[in-house]
Design a protein around this motif. Structure first.
Motif, PDB file in Angstrom:
ATOM      1  N   SER A   5      -2.935 -15.670 -11.147  1.00 45.15           N
ATOM      2  CA  SER A   5      -2.203 -14.712 -11.989  1.00 45.15           C
ATOM      3  C   SER A   5      -1.715 -13.531 -11.157  1.00 45.15           C
ATOM      4  CB  SER A   5      -3.096 -14.220 -13.134  1.00 45.15           C
ATOM      5  OG  SER A   5      -3.398 -15.279 -14.015  1.00 45.15           O
ATOM      6  N   VAL A   6      -2.593 -13.021 -10.286  1.00 50.18           N
ATOM      7  CA  VAL A   6      -2.204 -11.899  -9.426  1.00 50.18           C
ATOM      8  C   VAL A   6      -1.071 -12.335  -8.495  1.00 50.18           C
ATOM      9  CG1 VAL A   6      -2.953 -10.308  -7.600  1.00 50.18           C
ATOM     10  CG2 VAL A   6      -4.470 -10.795  -9.541  1.00 50.18           C
ATOM     11  N   ALA A   7      -1.185 -13.527  -7.916  1.00 48.02           N
ATOM     12  CA  ALA A   7      -0.157 -14.020  -6.984  1.00 48.02           C
ATOM     13  C   ALA A   7       1.203 -14.110  -7.673  1.00 48.02           C
ATOM     14  CB  ALA A   7      -0.560 -15.380  -6.425  1.00 48.02           C
ATOM     15  N   ARG A   8       1.210 -14.587  -8.916  1.00 48.24           N
ATOM     16  CA  ARG A   8       2.486 -14.719  -9.638  1.00 48.24           C
ATOM     17  C   ARG A   8       3.096 -13.351  -9.941  1.00 48.24           C
ATOM     18  NH1 ARG A   8       2.108 -19.819 -13.799  1.00 48.24           N
ATOM     19  NH2 ARG A   8       1.438 -21.345 -12.242  1.00 48.24           N
ATOM     20  N   ALA A   9       2.249 -12.386 -10.249  1.00 50.90           N
ATOM     21  CA  ALA A   9       2.749 -11.025 -10.503  1.00 50.90           C
ATOM     22  C   ALA A   9       3.271 -10.408  -9.203  1.00 50.90           C
ATOM     23  CB  ALA A   9       1.640 -10.159 -11.102  1.00 50.90           C
ATOM     24  N   LEU A  10       2.527 -10.626  -8.130  1.00 50.55           N
ATOM     25  CA  LEU A  10       2.896 -10.076  -6.820  1.00 50.55           C
ATOM     26  C   LEU A  10       4.268 -10.596  -6.387  1.00 50.55           C
ATOM     27  CD1 LEU A  10       1.629  -8.275  -4.625  1.00 50.55           C
ATOM     28  CD2 LEU A  10       0.541 -10.332  -3.679  1.00 50.55           C
ATOM     29  N   ALA A  11       4.571 -11.817  -6.774  1.00 48.80           N
ATOM     30  CA  ALA A  11       5.835 -12.445  -6.362  1.00 48.80           C
ATOM     31  C   ALA A  11       7.058 -11.733  -6.936  1.00 48.80           C
ATOM     32  CB  ALA A  11       5.839 -13.918  -6.771  1.00 48.80           C
ATOM     33  N   VAL A  12       6.902 -10.994  -8.027  1.00 50.62           N
ATOM     34  CA  VAL A  12       8.071 -10.315  -8.619  1.00 50.62           C
ATOM     35  C   VAL A  12       8.100  -8.820  -8.294  1.00 50.62           C
ATOM     36  CG1 VAL A  12       8.183 -12.012 -10.494  1.00 50.62           C
ATOM     37  CG2 VAL A  12       7.037  -9.816 -10.902  1.00 50.62           C
ATOM     38  N   VAL A  13       7.164  -8.356  -7.478  1.00 50.69           N
ATOM     39  CA  VAL A  13       7.139  -6.926  -7.112  1.00 50.69           C
ATOM     40  C   VAL A  13       8.208  -6.655  -6.044  1.00 50.69           C
ATOM     41  CG1 VAL A  13       5.783  -5.120  -5.972  1.00 50.69           C
ATOM     42  CG2 VAL A  13       4.705  -6.589  -7.688  1.00 50.69           C
ATOM     43  N   PRO A  14       9.114  -5.703  -6.281  1.00 53.43           N
ATOM     44  CA  PRO A  14      10.119  -5.359  -5.269  1.00 53.43           C
ATOM     45  C   PRO A  14       9.464  -4.790  -4.013  1.00 53.43           C
ATOM     46  CG  PRO A  14      10.654  -4.374  -7.412  1.00 53.43           C
ATOM     47  CD  PRO A  14       9.258  -4.898  -7.506  1.00 53.43           C
ATOM     48  N   ASP A  15      10.087  -5.035  -2.863  1.00 56.48           N
ATOM     49  CA  ASP A  15       9.495  -4.639  -1.578  1.00 56.48           C
ATOM     50  C   ASP A  15       9.468  -3.139  -1.333  1.00 56.48           C
ATOM     51  OD1 ASP A  15       8.560  -6.973  -0.398  1.00 56.48           O
ATOM     52  OD2 ASP A  15      10.599  -7.576   0.163  1.00 56.48           O
ATOM     53  N   ASP A  16      10.176  -2.364  -2.148  1.00 57.04           N
ATOM     54  CA  ASP A  16      10.239  -0.922  -1.843  1.00 57.04           C
ATOM     55  C   ASP A  16       9.012  -0.150  -2.320  1.00 57.04           C
ATOM     56  OD1 ASP A  16      11.092  -1.389  -4.424  1.00 57.04           O
ATOM     57  OD2 ASP A  16      12.504   0.278  -4.458  1.00 57.04           O
ATOM     58  N   PHE A  17       8.053  -0.812  -2.946  1.00 54.78           N
ATOM     59  CA  PHE A  17       6.811  -0.107  -3.294  1.00 54.78           C
ATOM     60  C   PHE A  17       5.885  -0.084  -2.082  1.00 54.78           C
ATOM     61  CE2 PHE A  17       8.393  -1.002  -7.505  1.00 54.78           C
ATOM     62  CZ  PHE A  17       8.142   0.195  -8.144  1.00 54.78           C
ATOM     63  N   GLU A  18       5.158   1.029  -1.978  1.00 51.12           N
ATOM     64  CA  GLU A  18       4.305   1.223  -0.822  1.00 51.12           C
ATOM     65  C   GLU A  18       2.880   0.757  -1.112  1.00 51.12           C
ATOM     66  OE1 GLU A  18       3.099   5.157   1.854  1.00 51.12           O
ATOM     67  OE2 GLU A  18       4.670   5.266   0.349  1.00 51.12           O
ATOM     68  N   VAL A  19       2.428   1.062  -2.341  1.00 49.39           N
ATOM     69  CA  VAL A  19       1.039   0.803  -2.734  1.00 49.39           C
ATOM     70  C   VAL A  19       1.024  -0.130  -3.932  1.00 49.39           C
ATOM     71  CG1 VAL A  19      -1.074   1.890  -3.629  1.00 49.39           C
ATOM     72  CG2 VAL A  19       0.334   3.102  -1.941  1.00 49.39           C
ATOM     73  N   VAL A  20       0.090  -1.082  -3.924  1.00 51.99           N
ATOM     74  CA  VAL A  20      -0.099  -1.931  -5.105  1.00 51.99           C
ATOM     75  C   VAL A  20      -1.534  -1.795  -5.596  1.00 51.99           C
ATOM     76  CG1 VAL A  20      -0.514  -3.996  -3.661  1.00 51.99           C
ATOM     77  CG2 VAL A  20       0.098  -4.279  -6.072  1.00 51.99           C
ATOM     78  N   LEU A  21      -1.668  -1.610  -6.914  1.00 54.72           N
ATOM     79  CA  LEU A  21      -2.977  -1.619  -7.550  1.00 54.72           C
ATOM     80  C   LEU A  21      -3.113  -2.929  -8.313  1.00 54.72           C
ATOM     81  CD1 LEU A  21      -3.221   1.907  -9.272  1.00 54.72           C
ATOM     82  CD2 LEU A  21      -3.867   1.270  -6.938  1.00 54.72           C
ATOM     83  N   VAL A  22      -4.300  -3.499  -8.310  1.00 55.74           N
ATOM     84  CA  VAL A  22      -4.580  -4.661  -9.157  1.00 55.74           C
ATOM     85  C   VAL A  22      -5.700  -4.251 -10.092  1.00 55.74           C
ATOM     86  CG1 VAL A  22      -5.226  -7.087  -9.244  1.00 55.74           C
ATOM     87  CG2 VAL A  22      -3.914  -6.218  -7.284  1.00 55.74           C
ATOM     88  N   HIS A  23      -5.415  -4.300 -11.392  1.00 59.71           N
ATOM     89  CA  HIS A  23      -6.368  -3.770 -12.368  1.00 59.71           C
ATOM     90  C   HIS A  23      -6.564  -4.721 -13.540  1.00 59.71           C
ATOM     91  CE1 HIS A  23      -8.699  -0.928 -14.647  1.00 59.71           C
ATOM     92  NE2 HIS A  23      -7.855  -0.993 -15.649  1.00 59.71           N
ATOM     93  N   ASP A  24      -7.801  -5.144 -13.761  1.00 62.12           N
ATOM     94  CA  ASP A  24      -8.122  -6.026 -14.890  1.00 62.12           C
ATOM     95  C   ASP A  24      -7.787  -5.352 -16.214  1.00 62.12           C
ATOM     96  OD1 ASP A  24      -9.288  -7.948 -13.242  1.00 62.12           O
ATOM     97  OD2 ASP A  24     -11.283  -7.043 -13.411  1.00 62.12           O
ATOM     98  N   ALA A  25      -7.025  -6.046 -17.047  1.00 67.01           N
ATOM     99  CA  ALA A  25      -6.762  -5.536 -18.400  1.00 67.01           C
ATOM    100  C   ALA A  25      -8.085  -5.235 -19.106  1.00 67.01           C
ATOM    101  CB  ALA A  25      -5.964  -6.567 -19.203  1.00 67.01           C
ATOM    102  N   ALA A  26      -9.099  -6.030 -18.784  1.00 71.53           N
ATOM    103  CA  ALA A  26     -10.387  -5.913 -19.468  1.00 71.53           C
ATOM    104  C   ALA A  26     -11.152  -4.628 -19.111  1.00 71.53           C
ATOM    105  CB  ALA A  26     -11.242  -7.136 -19.144  1.00 71.53           C
ATOM    106  N   ARG A  27     -10.753  -3.942 -18.015  1.00 70.75           N
ATOM    107  CA  ARG A  27     -11.381  -2.644 -17.665  1.00 70.75           C
ATOM    108  C   ARG A  27     -10.503  -1.540 -18.249  1.00 70.75           C
ATOM    109  NH1 ARG A  27     -15.484  -3.599 -14.010  1.00 70.75           N
ATOM    110  NH2 ARG A  27     -15.319  -5.640 -13.050  1.00 70.75           N
ATOM    111  N   CYS A  28     -10.415  -1.565 -19.563  1.00 69.01           N
ATOM    112  CA  CYS A  28      -9.343  -0.844 -20.249  1.00 69.01           C
ATOM    113  C   CYS A  28      -9.578   0.647 -20.373  1.00 69.01           C
ATOM    114  CB  CYS A  28      -9.109  -1.472 -21.614  1.00 69.01           C
ATOM    115  SG  CYS A  28     -10.599  -1.565 -22.617  1.00 69.01           S
ATOM    116  N   LEU A  29     -10.793   1.129 -20.073  1.00 71.38           N
ATOM    117  CA  LEU A  29     -11.070   2.558 -20.239  1.00 71.38           C
ATOM    118  C   LEU A  29     -11.270   3.274 -18.902  1.00 71.38           C
ATOM    119  CD1 LEU A  29     -13.438   2.557 -23.371  1.00 71.38           C
ATOM    120  CD2 LEU A  29     -10.932   2.693 -23.268  1.00 71.38           C
ATOM    121  N   VAL A  30     -10.749   2.698 -17.832  1.00 72.85           N
ATOM    122  CA  VAL A  30     -10.937   3.322 -16.512  1.00 72.85           C
ATOM    123  C   VAL A  30     -10.415   4.767 -16.526  1.00 72.85           C
ATOM    124  CG1 VAL A  30      -8.725   2.398 -15.605  1.00 72.85           C
ATOM    125  CG2 VAL A  30     -10.562   3.048 -14.025  1.00 72.85           C
ATOM    126  N   PRO A  31     -11.208   5.708 -16.043  1.00 71.90           N
ATOM    127  CA  PRO A  31     -10.754   7.107 -16.017  1.00 71.90           C
ATOM    128  C   PRO A  31      -9.686   7.332 -14.945  1.00 71.90           C
ATOM    129  CG  PRO A  31     -13.145   6.939 -15.678  1.00 71.90           C
ATOM    130  CD  PRO A  31     -12.582   5.566 -15.542  1.00 71.90           C
TER     131      PRO A  31
END
Ligand code: CTP
Ligand code: MG
Length: 233
Positions: free
Chosen positions: A92-118
């Motif tokens: 799932s992460v790989a498929r999402a990563l494939a559509v990220v444009p190259d001009d971003f510097e930083v990528v975060l990967v965050h589980d939907a299930a950790r929904c209350l992260v401060p």
């Protein structure tokens, strides 16, 4: 903060899991928490850091459009796009990563299930990547005494003070995560593990109890209680 700076970070949210252990009868990201889907809480928690300029969801097959529409009103100024996830979280992460444009510097990967992260945790991860780290994970102290099982069936206690339970968001320079996924370490259980397989160090920042993962019905009760307590303040 300049417009350029606000576009530096892309957030990938793997939300394609079925939520077997929660057993809500719907994909876990759509299960209600305090009247709103878990996904909505997760998106809102992440974009509380204004440096996030794009949200990419990995959703169950066929739910791409509806889940992107559900998330968009809660993503602030960040656009939301969605792709169909895969059979595993890594896919799932790989498929999402494939559509990220190259001009971003930083990528975060965050589980939907950790929904209350401060937001402090989100911010600390981004800061550490912008500060030069190749991989950043939030780590929370381990509360249980942990024993390691050894071959003979015996076991011994590990030094708990040296252990951390890994949370998300995990953060990486975009180019590093792309390289890690191209390597495709099948043994790795998370994205930081894939980067580690490249021989790069993984930096820890303090995690938080609120970044716990909603896995079972009991976790949902805890999440409801946290939100109710906050609403009552
Ligand atoms: N995930 C994903 N694609 C998969 C499996 C999981 O995007 N094929 C996502 C989940 O949606 C979740 C995160 O990865 O946000 C962590 O996974 P987990 O908590 O295990 O969620 P589920 O796999 O949905 O739950 P379960 O294992 O109980 O079925
Ligand atoms: Mg799972």
């Amino acid at each position: 903060m300049s417009a350029v700076e606000t576009r530096r970070v892309v957030a990938i949210i793997p939300a394609a899991g079925s939520g077997e252990r929660l057993g809500a009868g719907v994909p876990k990201a759509l299960a209600p928490l305090a009247g709103e889907p878990i996904l909505v809480h997760a998106v809102r928690s992440l974009v509380a850091d204004p440096r996030i300029g794009l949200v990419v969801l990995a959703t169950p097959d066929g739910l791409e459009e509806s889940m992107a529409e559900l998330a968009a009103p809660h993503a602030g100024t960040a656009p939301v796009v969605a792709v169909a996830g895969g059979a595993t979280r890594a896919e799932s992460v790989a498929r999402a990563l494939a559509v990220v444009p190259d001009d971003f510097e930083v990528v975060l990967v965050h589980d939907a299930a950790r929904c209350l992260v401060p937001v402090q945790v989100v911010g600390a991860v981004i800061d550490a990547v912008l500060g030069g780290a190749d991989a950043v994970v939030p780590g929370a102290p381990v509360v249980d005494t942990i024993r390691e099982v050894v071959e003979s069936g015996a076991s011994h206690t590990l030094d708990r003070s040296a252990l951390r339970a890994v949370q998300t968001p995990q953060g990486f320079p975009l180019a590093v995560l792309r390289r890690a996924h191209a390597g495709g370490d099948a043994e790795a259980t998370d994205d930081a593990g894939m980067v580690e397989a490249l021989g790069l160090p993984v930096v820890l920042v303090p995690g938080h109890m609120r970044a716990f993962k909603v896995t079972t019905a009991q976790d949902l009760v805890l999440a409801e209680a946290i939100l109710a307590e906050e609403a009552g303040r």
